[in-house]
Design a protein around this motif. Structure first.
Motif, PDB file in Angstrom:
ATOM      1  N   GLN B  48       0.843  -1.190   0.000  1.00  0.00           N
ATOM      2  CA  GLN B  48       0.000   0.000   0.000  1.00  0.00           C
ATOM      3  C   GLN B  48       0.875   1.235   0.000  1.00  0.00           C
ATOM      4  OE1 GLN B  48      -3.241  -0.105   2.836  1.00  0.00           O
ATOM      5  NE2 GLN B  48      -2.938   2.025   3.351  1.00  0.00           N
ATOM      6  N   ASP B  49       0.675   2.100  -1.014  1.00  0.00           N
ATOM      7  CA  ASP B  49       1.462   3.320  -1.065  1.00  0.00           C
ATOM      8  C   ASP B  49       0.843   4.438  -0.249  1.00  0.00           C
ATOM      9  OD1 ASP B  49       2.627   3.013  -4.510  1.00  0.00           O
ATOM     10  OD2 ASP B  49       3.353   2.182  -2.629  1.00  0.00           O
ATOM     11  N   THR B  50      -0.498   4.467  -0.201  1.00  0.00           N
ATOM     12  CA  THR B  50      -1.177   5.534   0.528  1.00  0.00           C
ATOM     13  C   THR B  50      -0.976   5.331   2.016  1.00  0.00           C
ATOM     14  OG1 THR B  50      -2.819   5.603  -1.225  1.00  0.00           O
ATOM     15  CG2 THR B  50      -3.401   6.684   0.840  1.00  0.00           C
ATOM     16  N   GLU B  51      -0.596   6.401   2.672  1.00  0.00           N
ATOM     17  CA  GLU B  51      -0.257   6.316   4.097  1.00  0.00           C
ATOM     18  C   GLU B  51      -1.478   5.957   4.943  1.00  0.00           C
ATOM     19  OE1 GLU B  51       0.033   9.063   2.289  1.00  0.00           O
ATOM     20  OE2 GLU B  51       2.152   9.557   2.072  1.00  0.00           O
ATOM     21  N   GLU B  52      -1.247   5.159   5.965  1.00  0.00           N
ATOM     22  CA  GLU B  52      -2.345   4.798   6.872  1.00  0.00           C
ATOM     23  C   GLU B  52      -2.891   6.034   7.567  1.00  0.00           C
ATOM     24  OE1 GLU B  52      -0.874   0.293   7.967  1.00  0.00           O
ATOM     25  OE2 GLU B  52      -1.832   1.511   9.504  1.00  0.00           O
ATOM     26  N   SER B  53      -2.018   6.987   7.832  1.00  0.00           N
ATOM     27  CA  SER B  53      -2.471   8.218   8.493  1.00  0.00           C
ATOM     28  C   SER B  53      -3.483   8.953   7.613  1.00  0.00           C
ATOM     29  CB  SER B  53      -1.285   9.117   8.814  1.00  0.00           C
ATOM     30  OG  SER B  53      -0.530   9.385   7.642  1.00  0.00           O
ATOM     31  N   PHE B  54      -3.270   8.940   6.288  1.00  0.00           N
ATOM     32  CA  PHE B  54      -4.212   9.601   5.387  1.00  0.00           C
ATOM     33  C   PHE B  54      -5.540   8.854   5.361  1.00  0.00           C
ATOM     34  CE2 PHE B  54      -5.259  12.619   2.196  1.00  0.00           C
ATOM     35  CZ  PHE B  54      -6.108  11.970   1.307  1.00  0.00           C
ATOM     36  N   MET B  55      -5.464   7.534   5.293  1.00  0.00           N
ATOM     37  CA  MET B  55      -6.683   6.732   5.284  1.00  0.00           C
ATOM     38  C   MET B  55      -7.477   6.946   6.575  1.00  0.00           C
ATOM     39  SD  MET B  55      -6.755   5.276   2.384  1.00  0.00           S
ATOM     40  CE  MET B  55      -8.069   4.095   2.625  1.00  0.00           C
ATOM     41  N   ASP B  56      -6.776   6.989   7.696  1.00  0.00           N
ATOM     42  CA  ASP B  56      -7.454   7.235   8.988  1.00  0.00           C
ATOM     43  C   ASP B  56      -8.121   8.602   8.977  1.00  0.00           C
ATOM     44  OD1 ASP B  56      -4.914   5.632  11.092  1.00  0.00           O
ATOM     45  OD2 ASP B  56      -6.600   4.820   9.932  1.00  0.00           O
ATOM     46  N   CYS B  57      -7.425   9.576   8.375  1.00  0.00           N
ATOM     47  CA  CYS B  57      -7.983  10.940   8.326  1.00  0.00           C
ATOM     48  C   CYS B  57      -9.267  10.960   7.489  1.00  0.00           C
ATOM     49  CB  CYS B  57      -6.946  11.896   7.727  1.00  0.00           C
ATOM     50  SG  CYS B  57      -7.535  13.584   7.506  1.00  0.00           S
ATOM     51  N   VAL B  58      -9.233  10.321   6.318  1.00  0.00           N
ATOM     52  CA  VAL B  58     -10.408  10.337   5.434  1.00  0.00           C
ATOM     53  C   VAL B  58     -11.583   9.600   6.069  1.00  0.00           C
ATOM     54  CG1 VAL B  58     -11.309   9.512   3.219  1.00  0.00           C
ATOM     55  CG2 VAL B  58      -9.065  10.601   3.318  1.00  0.00           C
ATOM     56  N   THR B  59     -11.322   8.414   6.599  1.00  0.00           N
ATOM     57  CA  THR B  59     -12.430   7.651   7.192  1.00  0.00           C
ATOM     58  C   THR B  59     -12.958   8.347   8.437  1.00  0.00           C
ATOM     59  OG1 THR B  59     -10.835   6.240   8.354  1.00  0.00           O
ATOM     60  CG2 THR B  59     -11.697   5.411   6.287  1.00  0.00           C
ATOM     61  N   GLY B  60     -12.058   8.985   9.187  1.00  0.00           N
ATOM     62  CA  GLY B  60     -12.503   9.743  10.355  1.00  0.00           C
ATOM     63  C   GLY B  60     -13.401  10.892   9.953  1.00  0.00           C
ATOM     64  N   ALA B  61     -13.016  11.610   8.901  1.00  0.00           N
ATOM     65  CA  ALA B  61     -13.810  12.752   8.450  1.00  0.00           C
ATOM     66  C   ALA B  61     -15.173  12.307   7.921  1.00  0.00           C
ATOM     67  CB  ALA B  61     -13.050  13.519   7.360  1.00  0.00           C
TER      68      ALA B  61
END
Lengths: 219, 218
Positions: B48-61
C-alpha cells in the motif's frame, strides 16, 4: 548539491543505519502467527490428500536480508501449514492428511496428493531497497502425486508482499510484509490451480466416470 | 518561557499550504441506513502506497460530523471477500465489477455485509525539494541548535467511488496540496510545518461526502 530525493534517502539511510547498528551482530527473531482469511471460492469436486514434509512444517528463515547485513530468524512453518490447510479445504471437496507419501492410497477415494514446499524466502529492507518499504518474496512449489505416490507435476509459484516501514518497529514491518506475501501466494494458487492441465484432465475423467456411473444406475 | 513555548506551538501550525480539489460526478448516490460504504487504499506491487495516516484521516472525516456515513472497516471487507480484493487481482475499473460479482459466492457475500459503495483511494505525500542545514550541540551549560532547514511537500491523492450494485462509477475526486515547511533554529528550533496531507484529506473527504450524500450543489 544532492537532489532532494537523494537527500531524503540519505537521511533515512543514516537514521536506519544508526538504529540498525545498535543491533549490529544481533538477530531479530520473529514468529509468524497470522492466518489467511477463508477464500470465497467454489470447491472443485475432487478428493485430495495433502502431505507436509518436516522441512515445510518447521521452515525457518535464518539469514541476512538481501543487500544489508541485518540478521533475521523468522519461523514460518506453522503458519504455512495453516495457510495450505485453509486453501485446500476450500478449494476441494475433501482433504485428508497423508503421513506417508508412498503408502498406496485407494484411487477411488483420493484423486491426487498435493505436497507444498517453500523453495526460498527473501527479505529486503529499506536499507536495501532504497525506499521506505520492506519487501518479502516467498517462492513455493506444489507437487502433485498420484494416489500411488508417482510424481505427476510440480508447479512453482511465488508471493510478493511489501509494507511501509515503521520507525521503531522493524520486526512488525517484516511480519506484515511476510503476511502480505503469503496472501499474495494464496491468491496465485486460487487463481491458477484449477486451470492447470493436470487438474482439468482429472476433472474431465471424473465427469466422464460419473456420467457412466449414472448411466449404469439408470439402466 | 511560557510565552516562548506558546509561540513554538502556534508556529508549528502556520506554514502555508495550497490545495486544489477537482470533482467529477458520473451518477447520483442513494445512501440509506442499511447499505454502507467501504473505503479502500489502492495497492500496488503487493503493498500500500497511501499512508495509513491519510486513510485514517479520510475515514474519520466521513464517519464524523452531523451526518456521519456508515463505513465498513477496510480490512474486514478485504478479508471477507478474500482473495478478490488482493492487490494482484482487485478490479481496477468499474467495468470489471460485473464479472467479479458473478463469481460464486461474491455477490452474496457483498449483500450479506451490506456494502453498496466502494471508495478507492490512491496517492501519497512526498518531499519534492529541500535544503539548508542545522547543527545542534549539548554541553554542561546547556544546549541548542543553529541553522535553517526547509522542504517542499506535495500531497497528491485521488478517490473514485463505485456503485457495487449498479457496477458503475459514481464519481471521482482529486486533491493536490503543496506547501513549504521551515525550521529556523536560534538555540531552539521553531518548526513551521505545512500540513499538506491534512489539507488534501479535508478537501477530499468533503467532496466525497458531497458525492455520497447525493449533494445537488456539486
Amino acid at each position: 548539491m544532492h537532489s532532494p530525493d537523494r537527500q531524503g534517502y540519505g537521511y533515512r539511510l543514516l537514521v536506519f543505519g544508526a538504529v540498525a547498528s545498535l543491533g549490529l551482530g544481533c538477530t531479530t527473531t520473529l514468529h509468524i502467527d497470522a492466518a489467511v482469511p477463508r477464500p470465497v471460492v467454489e470447491a472443485l469436486p475432487l478428493d485430495v490428500g495433502v502431505h507436509y514434509q518436516d522441512s515445510f512444517r518447521d521452515y525457518e528463515f535464518d539469514g541476512e536480508a538481501a543487500d544489508d547485513e541485518s540478521r533475521w530468524d523468522i519461523e514460518l512453518g506453522p503458519a504455512q501449514v495453516r495457510l495450505f490447510d485453509q486453501l485446500f479445504e476450500t478449494q476441494f471437496r475433501s482433504v485428508t492428511r497423508v503421513d506417508d507419501l508412498h503408502a498406496i492410497l485407494d484411487p477411488a477415494r483420493m484423486d491426487m496428493v498435493l505436497e507444498p514446499a517453500i523453495e526460498e524466502y527473501s527479505l529486503r529492507t529499506p536499507w536495501g531497497t532504497g525506499t521506505d518499504f520492506y519487501e518479502v518474496t516467498i517462492r513455493y512449489s506444489l507437487s502433485y502425486y498420484s494416489p500411488g505416490g508417482e510424481l505427476i507435476a510440480r508447479w512453482p509459484f511465488e508471493g510478493h508482499g511489501r509494507t511501509r516501514s515503521s520507525f521503531f518497529s522493524n520486526d512488525e514491518s517484516v511480519e506484515k510484509a511476510t503476511i502480505a506475501a503469503m496472501r499474495d501466494a494464496a491468491t496465485v494458487l486460487i487463481l491458477e490451480l484449477r486451470d492447470k492441465p493436470e487438474v482439468k484432465g482429472l476433472l474431465q475423467v471424473k465427469r466422464t466416470r460419473d456420467g457412466k456411473l449414472h448411466k449404469d444406475v439408470d439402466s | 518561557m511560557r510565552g516562548l513555548a506558546a509561540l513554538i506551538l502556534v508556529s508549528a501550525f502556520t506554514a502555508c499550504t495550497t490545495a486544489r480539489i477537482d470533482v467529477a460526478r458520473h451518477s447520483k448516490a442513494s445512501i440509506d441506513a442499511d447499505l454502507g460504504v467501504v473505503v479502500l487504499a489502492r495497492q500496488h506491487d503487493g503493498g500500500q502506497d497511501t499512508e495509513e495516516s491519510f486513510m485514517d484521516c479520510v475515514t474519520g472525516a466521513l464517519s464524523d460530523g452531523e451526518t456521519p456515513i456508515s463505513l465498513y472497516p477496510e480490512q474486514d471487507f478485504v478479508d471477507a471477500l478474500f482473495p478478490w480484493f488482493e492487490p494482484r487481482i482487485a478490479p481496477t475499473t468499474p467495468e470489471a465489477l460485473p464479472a467479479l460479482l458473478n463469481r460464486p459466492g461474491v455477490g452474496e457475500k457483498i449483500m450479506d455485509i451490506g456494502v453498496r459503495y466502494l471508495v478507492w483511494v490512491d496517492g501519497n505525500s512526498e518531499r519534492v525539494d529541500g535544503g539548508g542545514g542545522m547543527s545542534c550541540a549539548v554541553g554542561p551549560g546547556g544546549g541548542g541548535c543553529l541553522g535553517f532547514v526547509w522542504w517542499d511537500t506535495a500531497s497528491d491523492y485521488e478517490a473514485v467511488i463505485w456503485d457495487l450494485q449498479g457496477g458503475e462509477s459514481l464519481g471521482a475526486v482529486s486533491a493536490d496540496a503543496t506547501g513549504m515547511s521551515y525550521v529556523p533554529a536560534l538555540i531552539v528550533p521553531l518548526p513551521l510545518i505545512a500540513r499538506t496531507q491534512a489539507a488534501a484529506c479535508r478537501g477530499l473527504a468533503e467532496q466525497l461526502r458531497g458525492l455520497l450524500d447525493g449533494d445537488d450543489a456539486l
